[in-house]
Structure formats: structure tokens, C-alpha cells
Motif scaffolding. Structure first.
Motif, short mmCIF file in Angstrom:
data_model
loop_
_atom_site.label_atom_id
_atom_site.label_comp_id
_atom_site.label_asym_id
_atom_site.label_seq_id
_atom_site.Cartn_x
_atom_site.Cartn_y
_atom_site.Cartn_z
N GLU A 267 -2.01 0.10 3.08
CA GLU A 267 -1.49 -1.07 2.37
C GLU A 267 -1.79 -0.98 0.87
O GLU A 267 -0.96 -1.37 0.04
CB GLU A 267 -2.06 -2.37 2.95
CG GLU A 267 -1.64 -2.66 4.38
CD GLU A 267 -0.11 -2.69 4.57
OE1 GLU A 267 0.63 -2.94 3.60
OE2 GLU A 267 0.35 -2.44 5.70
N LYS A 268 -2.96 -0.47 0.53
CA LYS A 268 -3.29 -0.33 -0.91
C LYS A 268 -2.34 0.67 -1.57
O LYS A 268 -1.89 0.47 -2.70
CB LYS A 268 -4.74 0.12 -1.07
CG LYS A 268 -5.74 -1.02 -0.84
CD LYS A 268 -7.15 -0.50 -0.69
CE LYS A 268 -7.68 0.06 -1.98
NZ LYS A 268 -8.93 0.84 -1.74
N ILE A 269 -2.07 1.72 -0.85
CA ILE A 269 -1.18 2.76 -1.41
C ILE A 269 0.20 2.17 -1.69
O ILE A 269 0.82 2.44 -2.72
CB ILE A 269 -1.13 3.98 -0.46
CG1 ILE A 269 -2.46 4.72 -0.52
CG2 ILE A 269 0.03 4.92 -0.81
CD1 ILE A 269 -2.66 5.75 0.59
N LYS A 270 0.66 1.29 -0.79
CA LYS A 270 2.00 0.69 -0.99
C LYS A 270 2.03 -0.13 -2.29
O LYS A 270 3.02 -0.14 -3.00
CB LYS A 270 2.35 -0.21 0.19
CG LYS A 270 2.80 0.58 1.41
CD LYS A 270 3.33 -0.40 2.46
CE LYS A 270 3.08 0.15 3.84
NZ LYS A 270 3.06 -0.88 4.86
N VAL A 271 0.93 -0.82 -2.58
CA VAL A 271 0.90 -1.61 -3.83
C VAL A 271 0.99 -0.67 -5.03
O VAL A 271 1.76 -0.90 -5.97
CB VAL A 271 -0.42 -2.43 -3.93
CG1 VAL A 271 -0.53 -3.10 -5.30
CG2 VAL A 271 -0.51 -3.44 -2.82
N LEU A 272 0.23 0.41 -4.99
CA LEU A 272 0.23 1.32 -6.14
C LEU A 272 1.61 1.98 -6.29
O LEU A 272 2.03 2.29 -7.41
CB LEU A 272 -0.89 2.35 -6.00
CG LEU A 272 -2.30 1.73 -6.03
CD1 LEU A 272 -3.37 2.74 -5.65
CD2 LEU A 272 -2.61 1.13 -7.39
N ARG A 273 2.29 2.15 -5.16
CA ARG A 273 3.64 2.71 -5.25
C ARG A 273 4.61 1.69 -5.85
O ARG A 273 5.60 2.04 -6.48
CB ARG A 273 4.13 3.15 -3.86
CG ARG A 273 3.56 4.51 -3.50
CD ARG A 273 3.87 4.94 -2.09
NE ARG A 273 5.24 4.71 -1.69
CZ ARG A 273 5.62 4.47 -0.43
NH1 ARG A 273 4.71 4.42 0.53
NH2 ARG A 273 6.87 4.31 -0.14
N ALA A 274 4.30 0.40 -5.63
CA ALA A 274 5.19 -0.65 -6.13
C ALA A 274 4.87 -1.06 -7.57
O ALA A 274 5.60 -1.87 -8.17
CB ALA A 274 5.10 -1.88 -5.23
N LEU A 275 3.80 -0.50 -8.11
CA LEU A 275 3.42 -0.81 -9.49
C LEU A 275 4.51 -0.30 -10.43
O LEU A 275 4.85 0.88 -10.36
CB LEU A 275 2.10 -0.08 -9.75
CG LEU A 275 1.25 -0.45 -10.93
CD1 LEU A 275 0.90 -1.92 -10.91
CD2 LEU A 275 -0.06 0.37 -10.85
N ARG A 276 5.06 -1.19 -11.24
CA ARG A 276 6.20 -0.76 -12.06
C ARG A 276 5.76 0.19 -13.18
O ARG A 276 4.90 -0.15 -14.00
CB ARG A 276 6.90 -1.97 -12.69
CG ARG A 276 8.18 -1.55 -13.38
CD ARG A 276 8.86 -2.69 -14.09
NE ARG A 276 9.22 -3.79 -13.21
CZ ARG A 276 9.73 -4.94 -13.67
NH1 ARG A 276 9.93 -5.12 -14.96
NH2 ARG A 276 10.02 -5.90 -12.83
N ASN A 277 6.32 1.38 -13.15
CA ASN A 277 6.03 2.33 -14.22
C ASN A 277 6.90 2.00 -15.42
O ASN A 277 8.08 1.77 -15.27
CB ASN A 277 6.32 3.76 -13.74
CG ASN A 277 5.04 4.46 -13.33
OD1 ASN A 277 4.02 4.32 -13.99
ND2 ASN A 277 5.09 5.19 -12.24
N MET A 278 6.28 1.98 -16.58
CA MET A 278 7.04 1.62 -17.78
C MET A 278 7.77 2.83 -18.34
O MET A 278 7.32 3.96 -18.19
CB MET A 278 6.07 1.15 -18.87
CG MET A 278 5.37 -0.12 -18.57
SD MET A 278 3.77 -0.11 -19.39
CE MET A 278 2.87 1.04 -18.40
#
Ligand SMILES: NC(=O)C1=CN([C@@H]2O[C@H](COP(=O)(O)OP(=O)(O)OC[C@H]3O[C@@H](n4cnc5c(N)ncnc54)[C@H](OP(=O)(O)O)[C@@H]3O)[C@@H](O)[C@H]2O)C=CC1
Ligand SMILES: O=C1O[C@H](COP(=O)(O)O)[C@@H](O)[C@H](O)[C@H]1O
Length: 491
Positions: A267-278
Motif C-alpha cells: 500500500e505504501k508503494i502505491k502511494v509513492l507511485r501516485a505521487l505526482r512527478n513535476m
């Protein structure tokens, strides 16, 4: 996870004469011993180049425990489990001697072949040590072998990949324990419990009810003795890539289907994947960097970063970062997560503030600047606890409202002797629980995010210094929130 509650183990500390061993590891091992979490079947091998002896190591262990804890009991029995071997990690001839010593100690202390290799050294050596441990057969034993890796895990995604490849050539992912000491902090571990054991929060934990989240980790200390390390790192690598993004992941993750290491990590990995890259051109709109100038810390004049050491005179390294993060998933789309961290700030404090949206028609607060939104504050340190900011009737006549706080102080309930982060993480490693250690995927995704910012920053010189020691960072960090109609809640 093993059911063994009192692990039998030989702990090998690479870098046993260093600062981390002295300040964190020796006191933590002692507290585990004192609380009965490790049995008498343990030995610690200290390694470093200095020509110390067992006796000198034991004296140093005693001193460090006395400084950290001042125990009343005699430490002789405890320190008799400590052994020292002068050791240069780059010297091939050292490893056979170490192997023999470990075999001897396993016989003496009946530790069943369980081994922890703790790399408390500069990261340049991590790959070499892991490979030599494999080459000289030190990781093969009748029990388990685990490798604990300190931060920093690389200095960007590319170097982290190289390091990971070196480690994985010697150890399996399940044997590698990447420490992030924030994950050992009581209140960081409490984030999941607060969220997933309380309907009143979890039902509101989404973009319909939360207006923004703020994470502040401020320090009063400057760069101290670590100028060489820190100047090559800076606040984004030192704090954001690891500790801050780990807190973001815990705050934004979905409830795992169970509390196992795999499910939580996934679940933590999914959040980091959803973090918007600028995009690079957006970095200036989303991130602010700072470097401390001279100033006043509680009445004492302190110097600016560039005056702390000769080699820092023209440094362009950031000692402060503030940023706005967006998580592009169903739950958090549109909720800004503001972060800030820095050295030489007004207070030593780590806090998370969850600001809830106002109700559609507030009968009590008509004007925007009158409002007291509901806040949930998770106090990570120095005080541990949670505070809920609500509104209640002002006593007396009339329909006036005033802000009130419901506060829970963790120390007052649990006693002040809650285990230190390192103590908990060491124990977790010994019982094979990797939940509060970072998986490679988390490390890689965090670097990917931070690399975009660092790339942009490396291409232009900042206008440093730009905040006074003893302040809360540069004005631009306040403007970051002001342009969204928010402000930092005081820490
Ligand atoms: N200190 C802290 O608070 C924190 C540290 N860390 C991380 O922990 C690790 C260690 O940090 P810290 O203890 O501060 O560093 P130090 O510089 O204080 O210690 C480094 C250690 O490595 C030993 N060493 C250096 N070169 C060799 C070599 N060739 N062979 C064998 N031993 C060697 C040194 O001993 P000798 O000179 O005798 O060989 C010393 O014991 C780093 O990765 C750091 O980033 C992470 C978080 C906090
Ligand atoms: O990892 C690090 O953390 C400390 C801050 O840790 P805390 O537990 O005192 O909040 C920071 O000072 C250091 O620069 C960094 O390497």
C-alpha cells in the motif's frame, strides 16, 4: 516473522568506533538486554580500523550507555558480551579472522548461527562489505543472516540502483533491512492505528473532508560535525527522500488487507507511485529551498551555514526544503500535502497537521479569518501524542464559539520509557519483522521524485543564505501555502 521473542544472535557492527554506534546502537542493545528482549545468548562484535581491544570497546560501550541512560546497575556482565576486532573493510585478509571469531562466539553463546551485520559506516563501503560477507562465507550459517543498511541509500536513483544491485548480488531482498529511523518512532507507527482503528478519522480521511495536510520536521541544530556528509547531501536527500516521504506514504495509503509486512509495504508503494512527478519547469512553483544565515537561537548568536566550516564558504547546499506534494489517487486527488524540514529553525519538533474542510454554512464563523478549522495534530516529537482542535460554546450568554483542544499525551499514558526508535528497529530485525524498514521499491520511487527537484536545483545557483537561524525558514515557504489560501499551523 519468527515467533522467537528472545532472539539468540551475534550482532556484528561495522563502524563500532563511530558516532551512530556510540549514540544509538550501544544504548539500544543495552535497553533490549535490560528489558529481557534479548536473551543472555548474544554477543556483539565491534569492527573498525582503530587499534582498540575488547577492553577499550567495553569501556566505550559503558561510557555511551552512562551518557545516554545513566543506569543504576553494573554494566560489567552486559559489556562482557562485547568483542572488538581491528578491521579494515577494504582489506581482504580481515574477513577470515572475523569468520573465526563469529564461529567461536556462536559456540560460547549458543546463538544458533543467527547473525546481524549492521553497517554503521559511510555508504561507500556498503557494497564492498556485502560482497565480502558473501565471498568469505560469513552469511552462511546454521541460522539466519540479516544485513542492516544505514542511510543514505545512494545519492540519486542511479547510484541507489548500483548499490542495490551490489547488495542483491550478495543478499536476498528479505535479508536486507534498510533503516529509516523515523519508522521506529512511536507516533509514526501510531499513524496507522489512529487511521485504521478509528472510524471517526478513517471515514473522513479523503479529499471530501480534508483540505490539506502539513508535515513539519524542524531542527534547531546546525550542521554540527557532519559538514562533509551534509554538504554533499542537503535537506532534500537527508530528510525528504526518506523520513518525510515515508510519513507521506503512511498518511495517504489505503488500509492494507492485513497487517503483514507485504500488505503494508504494497500500500505504501502505491502511494509513492501516485505521487505526482513535476515537470522541471514546475519545480519552482512547488518547491522552495533555503540555507540558514547567522541568527539568534534562544538568546545565543549562531553563525550561518557558510561560516560553519571552511569548505562551506560558497556552498549552494540547501539546509531547508518546503514543498507541495500531490497524490493522484481516488482518495487524495486535489489535497495538497505541504512538507517542510530544515536545520537551525526555531524549534526541534516533528508534527503532522491534518486540516479538515469547513462545513458548508458555518453559523458561528462568518468571516474567513475568524475560522478555526478542525485539526488533527499528530505530535511525533518531542512530545508524543495527538491533539484534536474543535470548536465549543464559549461559556456565558450568547451563541459564541471558541476553539478548544482535546489532547492525548502518549508519554503520560504509556510512561516515559517508551522504546527508542533504534531499539525497536533492532529488535524487529532480530525477530525478522521488516514492516518498518524500507523496501527497495519505496527507495527507488522516492529517489525518482526527489531527483526531479535536485536536477533543477543543481542547474542554477540559489540566492543563499535566505533564512535567519532561529526562524521558520524563508518567506517563500509561507508564500507556497498563501497562494493556495492556507498557512502553516504553528508547531
Ligand atoms: N550519526 C548519526 O546520528 C547518524 C548516522 N547515520 C548513518 O550511519 C552511518 C555511520 O555514521 P556515523 O557513525 O555518524 O559515522 P562516523 O564517521 O562517526 O563513523 C564511521 C565509522 O566507520 C569506521 N571506518 C571508516 N573507514 C573504515 C574502514 N575502511 N574499515 C573499517 N572501518 C572504517 C570508523 O572507524 P575507524 O576510523 O576507527 O576505522 C567509524 O567507526 C552513515 O551511513 C550515516 O549516514 C544515519 C543516521 C544518523
Ligand atoms: O536522518 C537524519 O535525521 C536527523 C533527525 O532525526 P530526529 O530523530 O532527531 O528527528 C537529522 O538531524 C539528520 O541530519 C538526518 O541525517
Amino acid at each position: 516473522m519468527s515467533n522467537e521473542l528472545q532472539p539468540k544472535v551475534v550482532i556484528v557492527i561495522f563502524g563500532a568506533t563511530g558516532d551512530l554506534a556510540k549514540r544509538k546502537l550501544f544504548p539500544s542493545i543495552y535497553r533490549l538486554y535490560q528489558s529481557g528482549k534479548i536473551s543472555k545468548n548474544f554477543a556483539v562484535v565491534g569492527l573498525a580500523r582503530r587499534p582498540w581491544t575488547d577492553e577499550v570497546l567495553r569501556e566505550n560501550v559503558t561510557k555511551s550507555i552512562n551518557e545516554a541512560i545513566s543506569p543504576e546497575e553494573d554494566l560489567e556482565e552486559f559489556t562482557s558480551h562485547f568483542y572488538y576486532q581491528p578491521f579494515d573493510v577494504t582489506d581482504e585478509s580481515s574477513y577470515n579472522g572475523l569468520h573465526m571469531l563469529i564461529n567461536d562466539l556462536e559456540g560460547t553463546y549458543q546463538t544458533e548461527g543467527n547473525r546481524v551485520f549492521y553497517l554503521a559506516m559511510a555508504p561507500d563501503f556498503f557494497g564492498t562489505i556485502a560482497n565480502k560477507l558473501k565471498e568469505y562465507g560469513l552469511k552462511e550459517s546454521a541460522g539466519w543472516s540479516r544485513l542492516v543498511i544505514e542511510k543514505p541509500f545512494g545519492r540519486d536513483l542511479e547510484s541507489a540502483k548500483v548499490l542495490n544491485k551490489e547488495l542483491r548480488a550478495a543478499f536476498d531482498e528479505q535479508q536486507i533491512y534498510r533503516i529509516d529511523h523515523y519508522l521506529g518512532k512511536e507516533m509514526v507507527q501510531n499513524i496507522e492505528v489512529i487511521r485504521f482503528a478509528n472510524g471517526i478519522f478513517e471515514h473522513l480521511w479523503n479529499n471530501r473532508f480534508i483540505s490539506n495536510i502539513q508535515i513539519t520536521s524542524s531542527e534547531t541544530l546546525g550542521v554540527e560535525e557532519r559538514a562533509r556528509y551534509y554538504d554533499h547531501s542537503g535537506a532534500a536527500r537527508d530528510m525528504v527522500q526518506n523520513h518525510i516521504l515515508q510519513m507521506v506514504a503512511l498518511l495517504a495509503m489505503e488500509p492494507p488487507i492485513s497487517l503483514t509486512t507485504e500488505e503494508i509495504r504494497s500500500e505504501k508503494i502505491k502511494v509513492l507511485r501516485a505521487l505526482r512527478n513535476m515537470d522541471p519547469e514546475q519545480v519552482g512553483d512547488f518547491f522552495v529551498r533555503g540555507q540558514y544565515d547567522s541568527g539568534d537561537m534562544k538568546g545565543e548568536a549562531v553563525q550561518g551555514y557558510r561560516d560553519e566550516a571552511e569548505e562551506l564558504a560558497t556552498s549552494n547546499t540547501e539546509t531547508f526544503v518546503a514543498g507541495k506534494l500531490l497524490i493522484d489517487n481516488y482518495r487524495f486527488a486535489g489535497v495538497p500535502i505541504y512538507i517542510r524540514t530544515g536545520k537551525r529553525m526555531a524549534e526541534k519538533s516533528t508534527k503532522i497537521v491534518i486540516e479538515f474542510k469547513d462545513i458548508p454554512m458555518n453559523l458561528y464563523f462568518k468571516k474567513d479569518n475568524d475560522r478555526h478549522p478542525n485539526l488533527l495534530i499528530i505530535n511525533i516529537q518531542p512530545n508524543e501524542g495527538i491533539t484534536l482542535c474543535l470548536n465549543a460554546k464559549k461559556s456565558g450568554n450568547g451563541a459564541l464559539s471558541e476553539p478548544i483542544q482535546l489532547a492525548y499525551n502518549h508519554n503520560a499514558v504509556s510512561g516515559i520509557n517508551t522504546p527508542e526508535a533504534y531499539e525497536k528497529l533492532l529488535y524487529d530485525c532480530m525477530v525478522g519483522d521488516a514492516t518498518n524498514f524500507t523496501h527497495w521499491d519505496e527507495v527507488a520511487l522516492s529517489w525518482e521524485f526527489v531527483d526531479t527537484i535536485l536536477d533543477v536545483w543543481s542547474k542554477n545557483t540559489a540566492d543563499f543564505p535566505n533564512y535567519k537561524s532561529g526562524s521558520m525558514g524563508p518567506d517563500a515557504a509561507d508564500e507556497l501555502l498563501a497562494k493556495d489560501g492556507f498557512h502553516w499551523w504553528s508547531i
